[in-house]
Design a protein around this motif. Structure first.
Motif, mmCIF file in Angstrom:
data_model
loop_
_atom_site.group_PDB
_atom_site.id
_atom_site.type_symbol
_atom_site.label_atom_id
_atom_site.label_comp_id
_atom_site.label_asym_id
_atom_site.label_seq_id
_atom_site.Cartn_x
_atom_site.Cartn_y
_atom_site.Cartn_z
ATOM 1 N N LYS A 15 19.060 -1.433 2.638
ATOM 2 C CA LYS A 15 18.340 -0.399 2.446
ATOM 3 C C LYS A 15 17.494 0.068 3.581
ATOM 4 O O LYS A 15 16.509 0.741 3.558
ATOM 5 C CB LYS A 15 17.582 -0.371 1.194
ATOM 6 C CG LYS A 15 18.345 -0.827 0.038
ATOM 7 C CD LYS A 15 18.064 0.116 -1.219
ATOM 8 C CE LYS A 15 19.198 -0.196 -2.365
ATOM 9 N NZ LYS A 15 18.587 -0.541 -3.713
ATOM 10 N N MET A 19 12.279 -0.861 4.695
ATOM 11 C CA MET A 19 12.539 -1.634 3.254
ATOM 12 C C MET A 19 12.321 -3.000 3.295
ATOM 13 O O MET A 19 11.728 -3.498 2.468
ATOM 14 C CB MET A 19 13.397 -1.046 2.643
ATOM 15 C CG MET A 19 13.227 0.534 2.095
ATOM 16 S SD MET A 19 12.323 0.550 0.685
ATOM 17 C CE MET A 19 13.245 0.111 -0.656
ATOM 18 N N LYS A 71 9.831 6.749 2.293
ATOM 19 C CA LYS A 71 9.066 7.640 1.171
ATOM 20 C C LYS A 71 8.634 6.807 -0.003
ATOM 21 O O LYS A 71 9.386 5.909 -0.146
ATOM 22 C CB LYS A 71 9.798 8.801 0.638
ATOM 23 C CG LYS A 71 10.346 10.058 1.689
ATOM 24 C CD LYS A 71 9.415 10.890 2.109
ATOM 25 C CE LYS A 71 10.110 11.932 2.873
ATOM 26 N NZ LYS A 71 9.108 12.660 3.915
ATOM 27 N N VAL A 72 7.570 7.121 -0.382
ATOM 28 C CA VAL A 72 6.929 6.327 -1.654
ATOM 29 C C VAL A 72 7.821 6.891 -2.797
ATOM 30 O O VAL A 72 8.170 7.705 -2.977
ATOM 31 C CB VAL A 72 5.373 6.625 -1.721
ATOM 32 C CG1 VAL A 72 4.427 6.144 -0.476
ATOM 33 C CG2 VAL A 72 5.196 8.083 -2.092
ATOM 34 N N LYS A 73 7.781 5.727 -3.682
ATOM 35 C CA LYS A 73 8.627 5.991 -4.981
ATOM 36 C C LYS A 73 7.907 6.305 -6.057
ATOM 37 O O LYS A 73 8.371 6.801 -6.967
ATOM 38 C CB LYS A 73 9.385 4.568 -5.102
ATOM 39 C CG LYS A 73 10.704 4.191 -4.312
ATOM 40 C CD LYS A 73 11.381 3.341 -5.291
ATOM 41 C CE LYS A 73 12.783 3.193 -4.559
ATOM 42 N NZ LYS A 73 12.593 2.440 -3.607
ATOM 43 N N VAL A 74 6.562 6.073 -6.015
ATOM 44 C CA VAL A 74 5.549 6.252 -7.032
ATOM 45 C C VAL A 74 4.356 7.285 -6.477
ATOM 46 O O VAL A 74 4.227 7.149 -5.510
ATOM 47 C CB VAL A 74 4.992 5.079 -7.800
ATOM 48 C CG1 VAL A 74 6.242 4.462 -8.422
ATOM 49 C CG2 VAL A 74 4.406 4.289 -7.004
ATOM 50 N N ILE A 166 6.297 1.959 -1.574
ATOM 51 C CA ILE A 166 7.549 2.342 -0.864
ATOM 52 C C ILE A 166 8.569 1.640 -1.740
ATOM 53 O O ILE A 166 9.640 2.225 -1.859
ATOM 54 C CB ILE A 166 7.595 2.080 0.715
ATOM 55 C CG1 ILE A 166 6.700 3.274 1.019
ATOM 56 C CG2 ILE A 166 9.070 1.856 1.277
ATOM 57 C CD1 ILE A 166 6.556 2.928 2.675
ATOM 58 N N CYS A 167 8.395 0.466 -2.360
ATOM 59 C CA CYS A 167 9.140 -0.484 -2.794
ATOM 60 C C CYS A 167 9.099 0.182 -4.418
ATOM 61 O O CYS A 167 10.096 -0.227 -5.280
ATOM 62 C CB CYS A 167 9.132 -1.881 -2.976
ATOM 63 S SG CYS A 167 9.411 -2.147 -1.135
ATOM 64 N N GLY A 168 8.100 0.342 -4.996
ATOM 65 C CA GLY A 168 7.986 0.888 -6.587
ATOM 66 C C GLY A 168 7.827 -0.305 -7.351
ATOM 67 O O GLY A 168 7.584 -0.025 -8.588
#
Ligand code: F3S
Length: 394
Positions: A15, A19, A71-74, A166-168
């Motif tokens: 990924k 990441m 990009k951030v996930k949350v 970034i990983c959530g």
């Protein structure tokens, strides 16, 4: 630590390189602290935002990550920056500092992070729920979310919070686990606590006593959320306390195990001694409220006291941009400005370069700020309640 197939893929760089780098950091943390697995987080708050704290190396690190397009996930918020991001020029922040600060903010924005530089995200649209796992950084925000809301977070460093955003996910250890949220010491309070600064003094004193342990308070008859945020912030600053319980007031107090705890008693004398101890200066050349960032209720109390006054010295009220806008609608901004003060958004007295702006003695009503200002900003401190700061010394 158990990793899912998808998580293994991240480690195998399927990924992308960024990441992989950030996820590896989370795995390493999890291994060190004995986490069994990763858990999803509902929101993140990232520290390490002020150019004063992270300097050029931090700026380069963030610009590098942003340039890779991750990009951030949350939902992710920021800790206070080193200046008011809109009014910095008017407030006298140095131009060079501002240029670097704005580049840092731009890097965060490129990652999809909401540009809300505040240590009270819960007052500005990032409110976790009871038992929600989150990954927050700033010590008072961590304390408030764990203790007053009952959400679950360790105190993340800047890089680990960014990795979680970034990983959530975050590794499942420490305050994410119920067994690690149990109190280790009982604090019996026998003192009248009226002002927010009284809670700050209590927090400073208890932090020094319990150092990193989880306290269970009895004897605090009532406290609003501003007072609890003052208590938690000061304890986090003086003793790295990331969670506390208060009998009848905080949501986990009824649920935790209280039998057999060692007891520490605190009365009027300890509170008064703490005020004396935190006072190193006289006649502040600036008074700064809003550590942690002021709520609308706190701003309204300040406006009420400043109405019709003409200040001889500057007064800042630090808060988030959202709360500042609400204060403007209520006319508090105008009242404070007419008296000669300012509502300052996005920053605070500790992460702003106030020493470079010529200030030497700062008046505060915050136990946390009183703890940090001498070391971080070379300030002498007048620690007092709101009435003494406004009525007595200005
Ligand atoms: Fe917030 Fe700054 Fe105080 S980050 S808790 S206002 S030191």
């Amino acid at each position: 630590m158990h990793l899912t197939k998808d998580e293994e893929k991240i480690l195998n760089s399927e990924k992308g390189e960024v990441m992989e780098r950030l996820f590896r950091l989370l795995v390493r943390l999890g291994d060190i602290y004995g986490a069994d697995r990763m858990i999803p987080v509902g929101s993140v708050q990232v520290a390490g935002v002020s150019y004063k704290s992270i300097g050029d190396p931090g700026k380069a690190f963030l610009e590098d990550i942003a340039s890779k397009g991750v990009k951030v996930k949350v939902l992710t918020y920021l800790n206070p920056a080193g200046m008011d991001l809109e009014n910095w020029e008017k407030l006298g922040f140095p131009r060079d500092f501002a240029k670097n600060q704005l580049r840092i903010i731009d890097a965060f924005k490129q990652m999809g992070i909401v540009i809300t530089s505040t240590c009270t995200p819960y007052l500005a649209g990032n409110l976790p729920r009871f038992r929600e796992h989150i990954a927050w950084s700033e010590s008072s925000a961590v304390s408030f979310s764990n203790s007053v809301i009952g959400a679950r977070t360790n105190r993340e460093g800047g890089p680990s919070a960014l990795a979680a955003a970034i990983c959530g996910v975050t590794p499942n250890y420490g305050l994410h686990l119920w067994e690690k949220r149990q109190p280790a010491v009982k604090i019996k309070v026998d003192a009248d606590l009226s002002f927010n600064s009284d809670f700050g003094a209590l927090g400073y004193y208890v932090g020094k006593q319990v150092k990193n342990k989880i306290p269970y308070f009895t004897g605090i008859k009532n406290a609003n959320t501003d007072q609890l945020k003052a208590l938690g912030a000061a304890m986090a600053a003086s003793g790295a306390v990331a969670l506390y319980h208060v009998e009848n007031l905080t949501p986990e107090a009824d649920l935790v195990e209280k039998k057999g705890l060692e007891t520490v008693s605190i009365g009027k004398k300890e509170i008064k001694d703490t005020y004396d101890k935190l006072n190193s200066g006289k006649n502040p050349d600036i008074v700064i409220f809003g550590c942690p960032h002021a709520s609308l209720r706190e701003i309204s109390m300040i406006a009420e006291r400043l109405e019709g006054k003409h200040l001889k010295k500057p007064v800042w009220v630090c808060t988030s941009r959202m709360v500042k806008e609400a204060a403007e609608r209520m006319g508090y901004n105008e009242i404070i400005a007419k008296a000669g003060g300012s509502i300052v958004a996005d920053t605070c007295m500790v992460v702003a370069p106030i020493e470079e702006m010529g200030y030497k003695t700062t008046g505060v009503n915050s136990g946390k700020a009183a703890n940090y200002l001498p070391g971080f900003c070379k300030q002498e401190v007048c620690f007092a309640n709101i009435d003494d700061l406004i009525g007595g010394q200005l």
